[in-house]
Scaffold this active site. Structure first.
Site, PDB file in Angstrom:
ATOM      1  N   TYR A  60       0.832  -1.199   0.000  1.00  0.00           N
ATOM      2  CA  TYR A  60       0.000   0.000   0.000  1.00  0.00           C
ATOM      3  C   TYR A  60       0.868   1.250   0.000  1.00  0.00           C
ATOM      4  O   TYR A  60       0.609   2.208  -0.739  1.00  0.00           O
ATOM      5  CB  TYR A  60      -0.917  -0.015   1.226  1.00  0.00           C
ATOM      6  CG  TYR A  60      -1.886   1.133   1.299  1.00  0.00           C
ATOM      7  CD1 TYR A  60      -3.004   1.177   0.483  1.00  0.00           C
ATOM      8  CD2 TYR A  60      -1.689   2.176   2.210  1.00  0.00           C
ATOM      9  CE1 TYR A  60      -3.917   2.226   0.551  1.00  0.00           C
ATOM     10  CE2 TYR A  60      -2.591   3.236   2.286  1.00  0.00           C
ATOM     11  CZ  TYR A  60      -3.696   3.250   1.465  1.00  0.00           C
ATOM     12  OH  TYR A  60      -4.581   4.302   1.519  1.00  0.00           O
ATOM     13  N   LYS A  79       1.155   4.393  -2.806  1.00  0.00           N
ATOM     14  CA  LYS A  79       0.938   5.795  -2.463  1.00  0.00           C
ATOM     15  C   LYS A  79       2.162   6.656  -2.770  1.00  0.00           C
ATOM     16  O   LYS A  79       2.039   7.813  -3.193  1.00  0.00           O
ATOM     17  CB  LYS A  79       0.538   5.920  -0.985  1.00  0.00           C
ATOM     18  CG  LYS A  79      -0.843   5.341  -0.687  1.00  0.00           C
ATOM     19  CD  LYS A  79      -1.915   6.020  -1.521  1.00  0.00           C
ATOM     20  CE  LYS A  79      -3.303   5.486  -1.252  1.00  0.00           C
ATOM     21  NZ  LYS A  79      -4.320   6.150  -2.098  1.00  0.00           N
TER      22      LYS A  79
END
Length: 314
Positions: free
Chosen positions: A137, A141
């Site tokens: 994740y 990002k």
């Protein structure tokens, strides 16, 4: 942004996106475009490009993402990396291609190295190894931040990035397998109270320190930045948080007080703690003229009321 500007909130049903919609509506913005995932799959480039071409959007809040806690990240690392990369890349590229005036990309403070100095300053990005439990994740990002910055340099776009700390509030995810720590603990403690259980088990030692931001504060900060600042004023990205922290043990005890659970907390140290400490430096945000307003204890009371009325009673 003008009150009649055409504004697209990607992820409008999620925790952050729904709060941004509420904030925009409360400020009198009347032309807000929303699409559920069943209507528009942001992972599909052709669908996203067709949508942008037809809608002729002016401003975009990119709050759509696949999110979850430690268990979800550990169980579905491939999905977290792939889906977030596809969602953000498609929306950012379509925004460039179809002349969006300004885009705000929402990331997360999990982008910072696991052992970065505290509090976390924006310049600490990519100075060390990431926390393994949410690395996919975080990588997605980080790529989103870099993509916005690269597009600004190459194409002259006005794409800004914000990195919120741990969020909570209305429309949070309370699924025990995929939720973050605050809503997961809220549900576990509520169910223990209702079922008169003597204990609640909390993952980890209880020692890690975390920062929590009410999602209404996040929405206020995002709209504030979109209304007032261009990418050149913000820099590569800006943290959004409170600058205050609480231990997981302290959070669990606060939830017990709010919910009225009188049993005992059991901390399972065999489960991962994640990053030992994570609190943001919000100096840059304060210098831009904004700071959080919702105290954690007040926000938890409001969130628990929403949980009981909207999740428990369903």
């Amino acid at each position: 942004m003008e009150k009649q500007s055409k504004i697209y909130v990607a992820g409008h049903r999620g925790l952050a996106g729904s709060a941004i919609v509420r904030m925009l509506e409360s400020l009198g913005y009347e032309n807000i475009v929303k699409r559920a995932s069943s209507e528009l799959d942001l992972r599909k480039q052709s669908d996203v490009e067709t949508f942008f071409e037809e809608e002729k959007l002016e401003y975009v809040f990119l709050a759509a993402a696949k999110v979850g806690g430690i268990m979800a990240n550990a169980t579905y690392p491939g999905q977290f990396l792939y889906e977030n990369m596809m969602i953000q890349s498609n929306v950012i590229e379509a925004s460039r291609q179809y002349g969006v005036k300004k885009l705000l990309f929402l990331g997360s403070t999990c982008i910072y190295p696991k052992l970065a100095p505290q509090p976390l300053k924006e310049e600490y990005l990519l100075t060390g190894e990431l926390e393994p439990t949410n690395e996919p994740y975080a990588l997605a990002k980080i790529a989103g931040i870099k993509m916005c910055n690269a597009y600004n340099k190459e194409y002259g776009t006005n794409f800004i990035s914000v990195m919120p700390t741990n969020l909570y509030g209305p429309n949070d995810n309370f699924d025990l397998e995929t939720s973050h720590v605050l809503p997961a603990l809220m549900r576990k403690i509520h169910e223990a109270k209702v079922n008169e259980r003597p204990t609640v088990t909390v993952w980890g030692s209880g020692n890690p320190l975390r920062e929590f931001l009410h999602v209404n504060d996040l929405a206020a900060a995002c709209v504030f930045l979109m209304e007032r600042y261009e990418a050149e004023h913000i820099g590569e990205f800006v943290n959004i948080g409170t600058g205050e922290e609480i231990s997981i043990r302290g959070l669990a005890e606060l939830l017990c007080d709010v919910i009225g659970f009188e049993g005992n907390l059991v901390f399972d140290a065999s489960k991962p703690d994640g990053t030992p400490r994570k609190v943001t430096d919000v100096t840059r945000l304060k210098e831009l003229g904004w700071q959080a307003n919702e105290p954690l204890n007040v926000g938890i009371v409001q969130t628990y009321q929403w949980y009981v009325e909207n999740v428990v009673k369903q």
